[in-house]
Scaffold this motif. Structure first.
Motif, PDB file in Angstrom:
ATOM      1  N   THR A 107      40.630  -1.378  85.445  1.00 55.16           N
ATOM      2  CA  THR A 107      39.799  -1.354  86.637  1.00 55.16           C
ATOM      3  C   THR A 107      40.575  -0.746  87.793  1.00 55.16           C
ATOM      4  O   THR A 107      41.714  -1.130  88.064  1.00 55.16           O
ATOM      5  N   ILE A 108      39.967   0.195  88.453  1.00 56.43           N
ATOM      6  CA  ILE A 108      40.560   0.791  89.645  1.00 56.43           C
ATOM      7  C   ILE A 108      39.573   0.554  90.771  1.00 56.43           C
ATOM      8  O   ILE A 108      38.376   0.837  90.642  1.00 56.43           O
ATOM      9  N   LEU A 109      40.078   0.024  91.858  1.00 55.37           N
ATOM     10  CA  LEU A 109      39.203  -0.183  93.004  1.00 55.37           C
ATOM     11  C   LEU A 109      38.834   1.171  93.598  1.00 55.37           C
ATOM     12  O   LEU A 109      39.683   2.058  93.697  1.00 55.37           O
ATOM     13  N   PRO A 110      37.589   1.344  94.002  1.00 54.96           N
ATOM     14  CA  PRO A 110      37.223   2.608  94.637  1.00 54.96           C
ATOM     15  C   PRO A 110      37.938   2.747  95.981  1.00 54.96           C
ATOM     16  O   PRO A 110      38.400   1.764  96.555  1.00 54.96           O
ATOM     17  N   LYS A 111      38.041   3.973  96.471  1.00 49.76           N
ATOM     18  CA  LYS A 111      38.707   4.210  97.759  1.00 49.76           C
ATOM     19  C   LYS A 111      38.038   3.424  98.880  1.00 49.76           C
ATOM     20  O   LYS A 111      38.672   2.990  99.812  1.00 49.76           O
ATOM     21  N   LYS A 112      36.721   3.253  98.762  1.00 43.84           N
ATOM     22  CA  LYS A 112      35.993   2.461  99.745  1.00 43.84           C
ATOM     23  C   LYS A 112      35.023   1.560  98.992  1.00 43.84           C
ATOM     24  O   LYS A 112      34.238   2.031  98.182  1.00 43.84           O
ATOM     25  N   LEU A 113      35.126   0.275  99.244  1.00 40.31           N
ATOM     26  CA  LEU A 113      34.187  -0.652  98.620  1.00 40.31           C
ATOM     27  C   LEU A 113      32.846  -0.547  99.334  1.00 40.31           C
ATOM     28  O   LEU A 113      32.791  -0.627 100.560  1.00 40.31           O
ATOM     29  N   SER A 114      31.802  -0.348  98.562  1.00 40.28           N
ATOM     30  CA  SER A 114      30.469  -0.320  99.161  1.00 40.28           C
ATOM     31  C   SER A 114      29.691  -1.494  98.592  1.00 40.28           C
ATOM     32  O   SER A 114      30.065  -2.081  97.587  1.00 40.28           O
ATOM     33  N   ASP A 115      28.620  -1.815  99.239  1.00 41.49           N
ATOM     34  CA  ASP A 115      27.801  -2.953  98.830  1.00 41.49           C
ATOM     35  C   ASP A 115      28.629  -4.240  98.897  1.00 41.49           C
ATOM     36  O   ASP A 115      29.739  -4.264  99.412  1.00 41.49           O
ATOM     37  N   ASN A 116      28.075  -5.301  98.377  1.00 40.59           N
ATOM     38  CA  ASN A 116      28.793  -6.564  98.280  1.00 40.59           C
ATOM     39  C   ASN A 116      29.758  -6.444  97.104  1.00 40.59           C
ATOM     40  O   ASN A 116      29.385  -5.937  96.053  1.00 40.59           O
ATOM     41  N   SER A 117      30.975  -6.913  97.309  1.00 39.16           N
ATOM     42  CA  SER A 117      31.985  -6.795  96.261  1.00 39.16           C
ATOM     43  C   SER A 117      32.732  -8.108  96.112  1.00 39.16           C
ATOM     44  O   SER A 117      33.105  -8.738  97.099  1.00 39.16           O
ATOM     45  N   PHE A 118      32.957  -8.497  94.863  1.00 36.83           N
ATOM     46  CA  PHE A 118      33.725  -9.691  94.547  1.00 36.83           C
ATOM     47  C   PHE A 118      34.795  -9.282  93.554  1.00 36.83           C
ATOM     48  O   PHE A 118      34.502  -8.747  92.485  1.00 36.83           O
ATOM     49  N   ILE A 140      40.739  -2.588 100.190  1.00 39.15           N
ATOM     50  CA  ILE A 140      40.533  -3.999 100.511  1.00 39.15           C
ATOM     51  C   ILE A 140      41.490  -4.511 101.580  1.00 39.15           C
ATOM     52  O   ILE A 140      41.212  -5.512 102.216  1.00 39.15           O
ATOM     53  N   SER A 141      42.608  -3.830 101.764  1.00 36.92           N
ATOM     54  CA  SER A 141      43.566  -4.293 102.761  1.00 36.92           C
ATOM     55  C   SER A 141      42.924  -4.303 104.137  1.00 36.92           C
ATOM     56  O   SER A 141      42.409  -3.289 104.607  1.00 36.92           O
ATOM     57  N   LYS A 142      42.907  -5.465 104.748  1.00 36.77           N
ATOM     58  CA  LYS A 142      42.341  -5.691 106.085  1.00 36.77           C
ATOM     59  C   LYS A 142      40.826  -5.483 106.124  1.00 36.77           C
ATOM     60  O   LYS A 142      40.230  -5.429 107.183  1.00 36.77           O
TER      61      LYS A 142
END
Length: 182
Positions: A107-118, A140-142
């Motif tokens: 799993t790689i986090l996207p550059k920008k989280l969109s929508d609700n994310s857990f 996710i940082s900050k």
């Protein structure tokens, strides 16, 4: 994961769990709140937390980013499964669910989280990534609205504290879960 299908019957909270859930949801209305949920071993801390997270997501007027941190892979796996069971019944919005606790997880986090994310992760994986290249965690940082720390009495260790400090902003709400806060 973004599609959830109810496979298990919904288990209603016990009265004492509902009472804790209500108090926690009330406390989460305060800005930048930080507190500990202390419940005895086996009393359903994880189940209460998943109910809280589900309601937090559903009641939020904006998309929220939530991180669940645990120190053991087994706790991450249990928490991940518990969330799926609860969310499959309570979901009211679109949600992206990420698992980040095994070396095998690709799993790689996207550059920008969109929508609700857990995001469910263990401290070790995030700490290694932060030491290696924190750019993977810039999304996710900050940016987190809520961090839940399972077995929170372990969170005062320097490496755990560094992870939390690196990812939380002044507005991030933090909940610790423990049976033994001392």
């Amino acid at each position: 994961i973004s599609d959830f299908e109810a496979v298990y019957p919904f288990k209603s909270l016990k009265e004492y769990q509902s009472s804790v859930t209500y108090k926690v949801l009330n406390e989460l209305k305060n800005p930048a709140t930080r507190f500990v949920i202390q419940m005895p071993t086996g009393s359903g801390k994880t189940r209460v937390a998943m109910e809280v997270i589900s309601q937090f997501i559903n009641e939020s007027e904006v998309d929220v980013k939530i991180l669940w941190l645990a120190h053991q892979k087994e706790l991450c796996a249990q928490s991940f499964q518990c969330f799926i069971e609860v969310w499959s019944h309570l979901r009211g919005k679109k949600l992206n669910l990420y698992r980040l606790w095994d070396e095998e997880d690709k799993t790689i986090l996207p550059k920008k989280l969109s929508d609700n994310s857990f995001i469910v992760s263990n401290f070790q994986k995030i700490y290694a990534e932060l030491m290696n290249s924190s750019k993977n965690y810039q999304s996710i940082s900050k940016q987190l609205d809520l961090i839940i720390i399972d077995e929170a009495h372990k969170a005062i260790a320097p490496t755990y504290k560094r992870v939390t400090d690196s990812l939380a902003s002044i507005k991030t709400k933090i909940i610790g879960l423990t049976a033994t806060p001392g």
